[in-house]
Design a protein around this motif. Structure first.
Motif, mmCIF file in Angstrom:
data_model
loop_
_atom_site.group_PDB
_atom_site.id
_atom_site.type_symbol
_atom_site.label_atom_id
_atom_site.label_comp_id
_atom_site.label_asym_id
_atom_site.label_seq_id
_atom_site.Cartn_x
_atom_site.Cartn_y
_atom_site.Cartn_z
ATOM 1 N N ALA A 69 0.818 -1.219 0.000
ATOM 2 C CA ALA A 69 0.000 0.000 0.000
ATOM 3 C C ALA A 69 0.851 1.269 0.000
ATOM 4 N N LEU A 70 1.904 1.293 0.818
ATOM 5 C CA LEU A 70 2.744 2.490 0.893
ATOM 6 C C LEU A 70 3.447 2.746 -0.438
ATOM 7 N N ASP A 71 3.917 1.697 -1.072
ATOM 8 C CA ASP A 71 4.567 1.855 -2.380
ATOM 9 C C ASP A 71 3.572 2.309 -3.439
ATOM 10 N N PHE A 72 2.340 1.826 -3.350
ATOM 11 C CA PHE A 72 1.324 2.229 -4.323
ATOM 12 C C PHE A 72 0.949 3.691 -4.140
ATOM 13 N N GLU A 73 0.859 4.133 -2.878
ATOM 14 C CA GLU A 73 0.437 5.509 -2.602
ATOM 15 C C GLU A 73 1.483 6.532 -3.016
ATOM 16 N N ASP A 74 2.765 6.221 -2.833
ATOM 17 C CA ASP A 74 3.797 7.208 -3.188
ATOM 18 C C ASP A 74 4.309 7.050 -4.622
ATOM 19 N N SER A 76 5.917 4.526 -6.006
ATOM 20 C CA SER A 76 7.138 3.748 -6.222
ATOM 21 C C SER A 76 6.866 2.336 -6.736
ATOM 22 N N LEU A 77 5.632 1.843 -6.576
ATOM 23 C CA LEU A 77 5.325 0.491 -7.053
ATOM 24 C C LEU A 77 5.407 0.384 -8.575
ATOM 25 N N PRO A 78 4.837 1.327 -9.339
ATOM 26 C CA PRO A 78 5.035 1.260 -10.799
ATOM 27 C C PRO A 78 6.505 1.348 -11.209
ATOM 28 N N THR A 82 8.854 -1.525 -13.373
ATOM 29 C CA THR A 82 9.627 -1.259 -14.593
ATOM 30 C C THR A 82 11.131 -1.301 -14.357
ATOM 31 N N SER A 83 11.547 -1.618 -13.143
ATOM 32 C CA SER A 83 12.978 -1.668 -12.831
ATOM 33 C C SER A 83 13.579 -2.985 -13.321
ATOM 34 N N PRO A 84 14.904 -3.079 -13.383
ATOM 35 C CA PRO A 84 15.541 -4.344 -13.793
ATOM 36 C C PRO A 84 15.256 -5.502 -12.840
#
Length: 218
Positions: A69-74, A76-78, A82-84
């Motif tokens: 949830a925290l990654d989705f809200e800020d 950083s999840l997308p 897309t990261s290696p």
């Protein structure tokens, strides 16, 4: 991977979903049980293996909704998608971070809290071993459930409903191993089944977690 693990550990502790919350809930449940069932030592000793495992399971649920949830809200999840780093590895790291901030502290604290429930002395090694083997499965299953509900409003209740049935086999064999140890029986079979569940979770659920995240991020 190590940088992501360190970041998740810091976020888990700062967000209040780390050591303190799970341990406080674990302690409250264990302290309240004698008030509900009575102070009889024989009764408490009989129900202690199951109650300790149930309390551990419920304590692990408290911070599951924060895994993604925290990654989705800020946003950083997308970026992670897309990261290696493969999403399968992201799921594994998230599960490891959750276990280190929830499952491991509960495992360490369990013997002290088992004393409050008059747990049989012979059962303490098997309580530690069963929690050490079984709690990683709880974190991996919870990570998969968190991926299913990421982005949903008030997804915490739905997450609990999705995850709890998947926790049942781990609960059964974990409590059975402790119960057999308390009764002087051989708990090897229950521990092997518990280890098989954990191994199966880590072999399959990272791929399921990654697939669900890709669908939810479209």
């Amino acid at each position: 991977m190590i940088a992501l693990l360190r970041r998740d550990l810091r976020l888990a502790i700062r967000a209040g979903g780390g050591f303190g919350l799970g341990l406080a809930f674990f302690l409250i449940v264990v302290v309240l049980v004698p008030f509900g069932v009575g102070p009889e030592t024989a009764l408490l000793q009989r129900i202690a293996p199951g109650m300790l495992w149930v309390a551990s399971l419920l304590a692990a649920l408290l911070s599951l909704d924060r895994i993604f949830a925290l990654d989705f809200e800020d946003g950083s999840l997308p970026l992670l998608a897309t990261s290696p780093l493969p999403l399968e590895a992201v799921g594994l790291i998230k599960a490891l971070a959750h276990w280190m901030t929830t499952g491991l502290p509960l495992t360490i604290a369990a013997p002290a809290l088992g004393f409050l429930l008059s747990l049989a002395p012979d059962a303490y090694p098997f309580l530690l071993l069963s929690l050490l083997i079984g709690t990683p499965a709880l974190s991996m299953i919870g990570t998969f459930g968190a991926a299913l509900t990421v982005g949903l409003r008030r997804g915490g209740l739905l997450l609990s409903l999705l995850v709890l049935p998947l926790y049942v086999p781990t609960l059964i064999f974990g409590a059975e191993a402790v119960r057999r140890g308390a009764d002087g029986l051989d708990p090897t079979g229950a521990l092997l089944l518990l280890g098989g569940i954990t191994a199966g979770c880590f072999a399959l659920l990272p791929f399921a977690t990654a697939a669900v995240l890709r669908i939810n991020l479209r």
